[in-house]
Write an enzyme that holds these catalytic residues in place. Structure first.
Site, PDB file in Angstrom:
ATOM      1  N   LYS A  57     -39.047 -12.833 -88.433  1.00 23.65           N
ATOM      2  CA  LYS A  57     -40.446 -12.414 -87.015  1.00 23.65           C
ATOM      3  C   LYS A  57     -39.825 -12.641 -85.570  1.00 23.65           C
ATOM      4  O   LYS A  57     -40.245 -13.801 -86.095  1.00 23.65           O
ATOM      5  CB  LYS A  57     -41.303 -12.243 -87.049  1.00 23.65           C
ATOM      6  CG  LYS A  57     -41.809 -11.164 -88.942  1.00 23.65           C
ATOM      7  CD  LYS A  57     -43.403 -11.607 -88.855  1.00 23.65           C
ATOM      8  CE  LYS A  57     -43.586 -10.715 -90.797  1.00 23.65           C
ATOM      9  NZ  LYS A  57     -44.570 -11.236 -91.033  1.00 23.65           N
ATOM     10  N   SER A  71     -50.948  -7.852 -88.459  1.00 25.43           N
ATOM     11  CA  SER A  71     -50.602  -8.785 -86.567  1.00 25.43           C
ATOM     12  C   SER A  71     -49.456  -7.701 -85.410  1.00 25.43           C
ATOM     13  O   SER A  71     -49.853  -7.717 -84.045  1.00 25.43           O
ATOM     14  CB  SER A  71     -49.433  -9.602 -86.778  1.00 25.43           C
ATOM     15  OG  SER A  71     -51.038 -11.060 -87.008  1.00 25.43           O
TER      16      SER A  71
END
Ligand code: PNS
Length: 169
Positions: A41, A135
């Site tokens: 990520k 998130s």
């Protein structure tokens, strides 16, 4: 003294994360929140910002709690989670799971960590209030002008707003 580690990217911390950390604190004497960088990520917040946002949110969340459990936050520069867990003396990893997909994602990591060092993993079912919260989705929705004020602590909302990616109503 039984200590656990709650690992994650926390990019940024959400109410779902805080719920898991608070519940871990009710099960263990001490909780080490380990802020890692997931190479899969791209991070929006630096490790220092993620630690600061977590510390602020936890200070607010724990000020009214009765239990004497200590919760501390640490950035982990790299390496294996099992090595960090051994360094801090943790006997278990605690993670939240929102769905069957999360369980499928967590199972191989839990088994690998156990294979590597005997470290056990405790998976806590997410509170249904936060089952849709991640998130990544928070950042996407905030970035497109959506209201995430019920999903993240105030400091995170301010941090998202300061980079022009949050609306509070
Ligand atoms: O919040 P995330 O991104 O789902 O957290 C995933 C994380 C960072 C906890 C996971 O990628 C991890 O444990 N990384 C540390 C490196 C490691 O030990 N890799 C092998 C896992 S079996």
């Amino acid at each position: 003294m039984r200590r656990c580690v709650c690992p994650g990217s926390f990019d940024p911390v959400t109410h779902g994360h805080l719920d898991v950390i608070t519940r871990a604190a009710a099960l263990f004497d001490e909780v080490v929140v380990a802020v890692l960088t997931n190479p899969a990520k791209r991070s929006a917040f630096s490790p220092d910002e993620r630690v600061r946002l977590l510390e602020e949110a936890l200070a607010a969340a724990t000020s009214t709690r009765d239990a004497p459990t200590t919760v501390r936050v640490e950035a982990v520069a790299g390496g294996l989670l099992v090595d960090h867990a051994r360094r801090v003396g943790a006997v278990a990893v605690v993670k939240g799971v929102r769905s069957g997909a999360d369980v499928e994602h967590e199972m191989p990591m839990a088994l690998m960590n156990r294979h590597l060092s005997g470290l056990e993993t405790v998976l806590l079912p997410a509170d249904p209030r936060w089952a849709h919260v991640s998130s990544s989705l928070v950042k996407e929705v905030a970035g497109l002008g959506g209201d995430v004020s019920e999903l993240v602590p105030d400091g995170v909302l301010a941090a998202l707003a300061s980079r022009g990616s949050a609306s509070s109503s």
